[in-house]
Scaffold this motif. Structure first.
Motif, PDB file in Angstrom:
ATOM      1  N   PHE A   1       0.852  -1.185   0.000  1.00 41.41           N
ATOM      2  CA  PHE A   1       0.000   0.000   0.000  1.00 41.41           C
ATOM      3  C   PHE A   1       0.890   1.237   0.000  1.00 41.41           C
ATOM      4  CE2 PHE A   1      -2.636  -3.253   2.147  1.00 41.41           C
ATOM      5  CZ  PHE A   1      -3.680  -3.290   1.237  1.00 41.41           C
ATOM      6  N   VAL A   2       0.692   2.088  -0.995  1.00 38.00           N
ATOM      7  CA  VAL A   2       1.484   3.306  -1.144  1.00 38.00           C
ATOM      8  C   VAL A   2       0.638   4.502  -0.728  1.00 38.00           C
ATOM      9  CG1 VAL A   2       2.716   4.792  -2.756  1.00 38.00           C
ATOM     10  CG2 VAL A   2       2.850   2.305  -2.997  1.00 38.00           C
ATOM     11  N   HIS A   3       1.141   5.267   0.225  1.00 37.55           N
ATOM     12  CA  HIS A   3       0.444   6.454   0.707  1.00 37.55           C
ATOM     13  C   HIS A   3       1.336   7.679   0.587  1.00 37.55           C
ATOM     14  CE1 HIS A   3      -3.007   4.421   2.551  1.00 37.55           C
ATOM     15  NE2 HIS A   3      -2.163   3.508   2.980  1.00 37.55           N
ATOM     16  N   THR A   4       0.703   8.839   0.561  1.00 39.33           N
ATOM     17  CA  THR A   4       1.368  10.117   0.822  1.00 39.33           C
ATOM     18  C   THR A   4       0.522  10.827   1.868  1.00 39.33           C
ATOM     19  OG1 THR A   4       0.152  11.381  -0.859  1.00 39.33           O
ATOM     20  CG2 THR A   4       2.149  10.221  -1.582  1.00 39.33           C
ATOM     21  N   PRO A   5       1.036  11.856   2.505  1.00 38.29           N
ATOM     22  CA  PRO A   5       0.224  12.515   3.531  1.00 38.29           C
ATOM     23  C   PRO A   5      -1.141  12.987   3.028  1.00 38.29           C
ATOM     24  CG  PRO A   5       2.495  13.129   3.823  1.00 38.29           C
ATOM     25  CD  PRO A   5       2.447  12.325   2.551  1.00 38.29           C
ATOM     26  N   ASP A   6      -1.212  13.542   1.803  1.00 37.50           N
ATOM     27  CA  ASP A   6      -2.521  13.980   1.306  1.00 37.50           C
ATOM     28  C   ASP A   6      -3.184  12.942   0.410  1.00 37.50           C
ATOM     29  OD1 ASP A   6      -1.240  14.155  -1.165  1.00 37.50           O
ATOM     30  OD2 ASP A   6      -1.294  16.347  -1.258  1.00 37.50           O
ATOM     31  N   ASN A   7      -2.463  11.900   0.021  1.00 39.25           N
ATOM     32  CA  ASN A   7      -2.974  10.804  -0.814  1.00 39.25           C
ATOM     33  C   ASN A   7      -3.534  11.252  -2.162  1.00 39.25           C
ATOM     34  OD1 ASN A   7      -2.434   8.288   0.495  1.00 39.25           O
ATOM     35  ND2 ASN A   7      -3.929   8.846   2.068  1.00 39.25           N
ATOM     36  N   ALA A   8      -3.254  12.485  -2.564  1.00 39.10           N
ATOM     37  CA  ALA A   8      -3.822  12.995  -3.814  1.00 39.10           C
ATOM     38  C   ALA A   8      -3.368  12.180  -5.018  1.00 39.10           C
ATOM     39  CB  ALA A   8      -3.458  14.469  -3.998  1.00 39.10           C
ATOM     40  N   GLU A   9      -2.114  11.707  -4.997  1.00 40.15           N
ATOM     41  CA  GLU A   9      -1.571  10.973  -6.144  1.00 40.15           C
ATOM     42  C   GLU A   9      -1.406   9.485  -5.847  1.00 40.15           C
ATOM     43  OE1 GLU A   9      -1.106  12.437  -9.004  1.00 40.15           O
ATOM     44  OE2 GLU A   9      -1.552  14.450  -8.256  1.00 40.15           O
ATOM     45  N   ALA A  10      -2.029   8.998  -4.794  1.00 42.27           N
ATOM     46  CA  ALA A  10      -1.771   7.627  -4.351  1.00 42.27           C
ATOM     47  C   ALA A  10      -2.140   6.582  -5.394  1.00 42.27           C
ATOM     48  CB  ALA A  10      -2.504   7.350  -3.040  1.00 42.27           C
ATOM     49  N   LEU A  11      -3.196   6.813  -6.155  1.00 44.98           N
ATOM     50  CA  LEU A  11      -3.595   5.817  -7.156  1.00 44.98           C
ATOM     51  C   LEU A  11      -2.531   5.667  -8.236  1.00 44.98           C
ATOM     52  CD1 LEU A  11      -7.419   6.406  -7.713  1.00 44.98           C
ATOM     53  CD2 LEU A  11      -6.306   4.497  -6.568  1.00 44.98           C
ATOM     54  N   THR A  12      -2.067   6.773  -8.789  1.00 43.71           N
ATOM     55  CA  THR A  12      -1.054   6.689  -9.836  1.00 43.71           C
ATOM     56  C   THR A  12       0.274   6.195  -9.268  1.00 43.71           C
ATOM     57  OG1 THR A  12      -0.571   9.045  -9.537  1.00 43.71           O
ATOM     58  CG2 THR A  12      -2.123   8.455 -11.267  1.00 43.71           C
ATOM     59  N   LEU A  13       0.583   6.572  -8.033  1.00 46.20           N
ATOM     60  CA  LEU A  13       1.818   6.103  -7.416  1.00 46.20           C
ATOM     61  C   LEU A  13       1.792   4.590  -7.195  1.00 46.20           C
ATOM     62  CD1 LEU A  13       2.419   8.996  -4.886  1.00 46.20           C
ATOM     63  CD2 LEU A  13       4.012   8.281  -6.688  1.00 46.20           C
ATOM     64  N   ALA A  14       0.664   4.058  -6.773  1.00 47.78           N
ATOM     65  CA  ALA A  14       0.560   2.610  -6.579  1.00 47.78           C
ATOM     66  C   ALA A  14       0.845   1.875  -7.887  1.00 47.78           C
ATOM     67  CB  ALA A  14      -0.822   2.243  -6.048  1.00 47.78           C
ATOM     68  N   ARG A  15       0.320   2.408  -8.975  1.00 47.52           N
ATOM     69  CA  ARG A  15       0.544   1.766 -10.269  1.00 47.52           C
ATOM     70  C   ARG A  15       2.000   1.937 -10.725  1.00 47.52           C
ATOM     71  NH1 ARG A  15      -4.309   0.223 -12.765  1.00 47.52           N
ATOM     72  NH2 ARG A  15      -3.308   0.227 -14.812  1.00 47.52           N
ATOM     73  N   ARG A  16       2.608   3.063 -10.397  1.00 45.64           N
ATOM     74  CA  ARG A  16       4.020   3.256 -10.739  1.00 45.64           C
ATOM     75  C   ARG A  16       4.897   2.280  -9.963  1.00 45.64           C
ATOM     76  NH1 ARG A  16       6.100   9.413 -10.952  1.00 45.64           N
ATOM     77  NH2 ARG A  16       8.030   8.232 -11.341  1.00 45.64           N
ATOM     78  N   PHE A  17       4.548   2.045  -8.700  1.00 47.56           N
ATOM     79  CA  PHE A  17       5.313   1.066  -7.922  1.00 47.56           C
ATOM     80  C   PHE A  17       5.187  -0.316  -8.559  1.00 47.56           C
ATOM     81  CE2 PHE A  17       5.977  -2.133  -4.712  1.00 47.56           C
ATOM     82  CZ  PHE A  17       7.097  -1.679  -4.035  1.00 47.56           C
ATOM     83  N   HIS A  18       3.974  -0.673  -8.926  1.00 45.19           N
ATOM     84  CA  HIS A  18       3.737  -1.970  -9.565  1.00 45.19           C
ATOM     85  C   HIS A  18       4.535  -2.088 -10.860  1.00 45.19           C
ATOM     86  CE1 HIS A  18       1.411  -5.103 -11.731  1.00 45.19           C
ATOM     87  NE2 HIS A  18       1.163  -5.573 -10.519  1.00 45.19           N
ATOM     88  N   ASP A  19       4.571  -1.019 -11.646  1.00 41.58           N
ATOM     89  CA  ASP A  19       5.344  -1.026 -12.892  1.00 41.58           C
ATOM     90  C   ASP A  19       6.840  -1.184 -12.619  1.00 41.58           C
ATOM     91  OD1 ASP A  19       3.054  -0.738 -14.391  1.00 41.58           O
ATOM     92  OD2 ASP A  19       3.273   1.434 -14.667  1.00 41.58           O
ATOM     93  N   ALA A  20       7.313  -0.562 -11.531  1.00 38.81           N
ATOM     94  CA  ALA A  20       8.736  -0.666 -11.190  1.00 38.81           C
ATOM     95  C   ALA A  20       9.112  -2.104 -10.848  1.00 38.81           C
ATOM     96  CB  ALA A  20       9.066   0.264 -10.027  1.00 38.81           C
ATOM     97  N   VAL A  21       8.206  -2.813 -10.169  1.00 33.89           N
ATOM     98  CA  VAL A  21       8.457  -4.217  -9.864  1.00 33.89           C
ATOM     99  C   VAL A  21       8.389  -5.050 -11.134  1.00 33.89           C
ATOM    100  CG1 VAL A  21       7.593  -6.235  -8.615  1.00 33.89           C
ATOM    101  CG2 VAL A  21       7.654  -4.007  -7.483  1.00 33.89           C
ATOM    102  N   ARG A  22       7.423  -4.775 -11.993  1.00 28.30           N
ATOM    103  CA  ARG A  22       7.299  -5.534 -13.246  1.00 28.30           C
ATOM    104  C   ARG A  22       8.496  -5.317 -14.164  1.00 28.30           C
ATOM    105  NH1 ARG A  22       3.009  -5.013 -17.025  1.00 28.30           N
ATOM    106  NH2 ARG A  22       3.374  -7.199 -17.530  1.00 28.30           N
ATOM    107  N   ALA A  23       9.114  -4.142 -14.072  1.00 29.34           N
ATOM    108  CA  ALA A  23      10.304  -3.899 -14.886  1.00 29.34           C
ATOM    109  C   ALA A  23      11.429  -4.856 -14.518  1.00 29.34           C
ATOM    110  CB  ALA A  23      10.768  -2.455 -14.715  1.00 29.34           C
TER     111      ALA A  23
END
Length: 275
Positions: A233-255
């Protein structure tokens, strides 16, 4: 989180009736923290709508109510526990783990209580425990004792990584609030089971958040190679970009591990237009 205001109309269609909001979220991510259950046990009918909006493979990590964990501190909580388990039963296989978040005052002297509580829980669920007492991060004997309790129960230890948050002074109102409320503990990245769970809290600055999760990309990749099934689970204090960040993390692992399945294709936030 699927009703988070800043996501509506930007990442998720808006307006949407309550019975459709989780369905839209589930096209972005295939797991969610059930944090609202900490404040009150939901009606069973509400949980039935959650199940109806998600595929059987969708993962709920559902937090036990604070009545059980913080007010009664795992003692004399049989009735609220029964009510909670009855309420979430409609999730079926979607209940990836029941999340036992303990208060910062719950320390090594309370491990007997935790052991007894875990022993009494139904074996039909998996359990994950989050601790915040500093002894569990600084005292090797306390760490071994907690790992022993969790290991005997087949439960996971959930790390809440706030290292990036506390690296430099806060720069936004949300970060200042998080500095007051979030635990400042060392990073822990050892898995006890085949289903490790990670909670990572970055910064409201997207680049800082991405820079700070490099450790976890490596750890999660290795867990997958070992045959484990991690949830992050990827969070930021305001969570405004959390959805795109979660997918970026997933892409980084898939790379690093291309055989990892891609996430679903997100539903458009706005209906398509002809021109």
């Amino acid at each position: 989180m699927w009703t988070h205001g800043p996501w509506q109309g930007r990442f998720l269609p808006h307006p949407l009736p309550p019975a459709e909001r989780l369905r839209a979220y589930a096209t972005w991510c295939n797991a969610v923290e059930g944090n609202t259950t900490f404040y009150a046990t939901p009606a069973r009918s509400t949980v039935e709508t959650w199940a109806a909006q998600t595929a059987p493979g969708f993962r709920f990590v559902v937090k036990l109510p604070k009545t059980i964990t913080h007010e009664r501190r795992l003692s004399g909580a049989d009735e609220p526990l029964r009510e909670f388990l009855d309420a979430i039963e409609p999730l079926g296989p979607r209940t990836h783990a029941l999340w036992i978040q303990l208060p910062g005052s719950f320390g090594p002297g309370d491990l007997g209580t935790l052991a007894g509580f875990l022993h009494r829980l139904p074996q039909s669920y998996r359990y994950a425990v989050e601790v915040r007492h500093k002894a569990f991060f600084e005292d090797a004997r306390a760490v071994r004792s907690l790992e022993g309790v969790l290991g005997r129960a087949g439960a996971e230890w959930v790390p809440f990584d706030t290292v990036t948050l506390f690296e430099t002074p806060p720069a936004t109102d949300a970060e200042r609030d998080a500095w007051v409320k979030k635990p400042r503990v060392p990073r822990r990245s050892a898995a006890l089971t085949d289903r490790p769970i990670v909670r990572y809290l970055g910064r409201d600055d997207v680049d800082r958040t991405v820079e700070g999760w490099g450790h976890w990309v490596g750890v999660v990749t290795e867990w997958l190679r070992e045959g484990r099934s991690p949830t992050v689970f990827v969070h930021t204090p305001d969570n405004a970009e959390a959805l795109t960040l979660a997918r970026r993390f997933h892409d980084a692992v898939r790379a690093r591990l291309p055989q990892v399945e891609p996430l679903p294709e997100p539903v458009p936030a706005e209906p398509p237009t002809l021109f």
